[in-house]
Design a protein around this motif. Sequence first.
Motif, PDB file in Angstrom:
ATOM      1  N   UNK A  61      68.648  88.820  25.320  1.00  0.00           N
ATOM      2  CA  UNK A  61      68.543  87.361  25.234  1.00  0.00           C
ATOM      3  C   UNK A  61      67.064  87.023  25.184  1.00  0.00           C
ATOM      4  N   UNK A  62      66.640  86.360  24.134  1.00  0.00           N
ATOM      5  CA  UNK A  62      65.240  85.978  23.982  1.00  0.00           C
ATOM      6  C   UNK A  62      64.859  84.927  25.019  1.00  0.00           C
ATOM      7  N   UNK A  63      63.707  85.102  25.649  1.00  0.00           N
ATOM      8  CA  UNK A  63      63.227  84.118  26.627  1.00  0.00           C
ATOM      9  C   UNK A  63      62.951  82.773  25.957  1.00  0.00           C
ATOM     10  N   UNK A  64      62.572  82.805  24.673  1.00  0.00           N
ATOM     11  CA  UNK A  64      62.351  81.555  23.943  1.00  0.00           C
ATOM     12  C   UNK A  64      63.639  80.754  23.829  1.00  0.00           C
ATOM     13  N   UNK A  65      64.761  81.446  23.637  1.00  0.00           N
ATOM     14  CA  UNK A  65      66.048  80.758  23.563  1.00  0.00           C
ATOM     15  C   UNK A  65      66.443  80.169  24.913  1.00  0.00           C
ATOM     16  N   UNK A  66      66.144  80.907  25.988  1.00  0.00           N
ATOM     17  CA  UNK A  66      66.426  80.379  27.330  1.00  0.00           C
ATOM     18  C   UNK A  66      65.555  79.151  27.588  1.00  0.00           C
ATOM     19  N   UNK A  67      64.280  79.218  27.196  1.00  0.00           N
ATOM     20  CA  UNK A  67      63.390  78.065  27.362  1.00  0.00           C
ATOM     21  C   UNK A  67      63.907  76.858  26.594  1.00  0.00           C
ATOM     22  N   UNK A  71      65.015  73.234  27.994  1.00  0.00           N
ATOM     23  CA  UNK A  71      64.438  71.994  27.465  1.00  0.00           C
ATOM     24  C   UNK A  71      65.547  71.012  27.064  1.00  0.00           C
ATOM     25  N   UNK A  72      66.594  71.535  26.421  1.00  0.00           N
ATOM     26  CA  UNK A  72      67.707  70.680  25.981  1.00  0.00           C
ATOM     27  C   UNK A  72      68.505  70.126  27.155  1.00  0.00           C
ATOM     28  N   UNK A  73      68.576  70.887  28.250  1.00  0.00           N
ATOM     29  CA  UNK A  73      69.376  70.499  29.414  1.00  0.00           C
ATOM     30  C   UNK A  73      68.553  70.685  30.687  1.00  0.00           C
ATOM     31  N   UNK A  74      67.583  69.795  30.930  1.00  0.00           N
ATOM     32  CA  UNK A  74      66.675  69.972  32.073  1.00  0.00           C
ATOM     33  C   UNK A  74      67.359  69.890  33.442  1.00  0.00           C
ATOM     34  N   UNK A  75      68.538  69.317  33.525  1.00  0.00           N
ATOM     35  CA  UNK A  75      69.224  69.180  34.820  1.00  0.00           C
ATOM     36  C   UNK A  75      70.182  70.328  35.112  1.00  0.00           C
ATOM     37  N   UNK A  76      70.149  71.346  34.282  1.00  0.00           N
ATOM     38  CA  UNK A  76      71.050  72.469  34.503  1.00  0.00           C
ATOM     39  C   UNK A  76      70.624  73.269  35.727  1.00  0.00           C
ATOM     40  N   UNK A  77      71.611  73.826  36.423  1.00  0.00           N
ATOM     41  CA  UNK A  77      71.342  74.652  37.599  1.00  0.00           C
ATOM     42  C   UNK A  77      71.156  76.111  37.223  1.00  0.00           C
ATOM     43  N   UNK A 101      76.111  79.048  28.208  1.00  0.00           N
ATOM     44  CA  UNK A 101      76.290  77.615  28.421  1.00  0.00           C
ATOM     45  C   UNK A 101      75.511  77.215  29.667  1.00  0.00           C
ATOM     46  N   UNK A 102      74.920  76.024  29.643  1.00  0.00           N
ATOM     47  CA  UNK A 102      74.276  75.543  30.864  1.00  0.00           C
ATOM     48  C   UNK A 102      75.336  75.187  31.897  1.00  0.00           C
ATOM     49  N   UNK A 103      75.000  75.353  33.159  1.00  0.00           N
ATOM     50  CA  UNK A 103      75.926  75.056  34.256  1.00  0.00           C
ATOM     51  C   UNK A 103      75.361  73.898  35.070  1.00  0.00           C
TER      52      UNK A 103
END
Length: 149
Positions: A61-67, A71-77, A101-103
């Motif tokens: 998993x690319x760290x850029x994709x995680x970043x 960015x798209x979901x700043x409130x994700x846990x 998926x963001x949680x």
Amino acid sequence: MDKIYKDHINENEIKSLNKCIKDTKISLKEAKERVRRWLQAISLIPQFKDEPETMPRAIFISINDIDQLKKDYPNTLGIRLYFGLKGEGQATVNDLSGLLVPVFYKGEAIDPIENDTTKKDLFVYDFTTPCPPVCDRTSELHIPFSTSD
């Protein structure tokens, strides 16, 4: 339009995570043992028994994709990774994908957006690459494995 998808975590799960996140490091020895157990378990699948070199070992998993996800979901846990297989018909290890998926916290203070199309849709991300074919065969966790007796 498809129902908007959103993964949640409840307060009890958060408390449980907070207890175990404090020290998530394990030794290389323990990591190798976990990899061996995985390889033993998956080797029971006939395809991998016949071709052990094709057993899925990891997902990059690319760290850029995680970043970007952060960015798209700043409130994700956090993020949750679901395993899936692309394509149709007989699947191969190259079809393996990790669906991220963001949680979000599911509590009385936050409303789920499952049916509210006025808010930003939640996407399921597939930006992973399986090993094999993309592997570091020199990694200490790329343990040789044979299914022959």
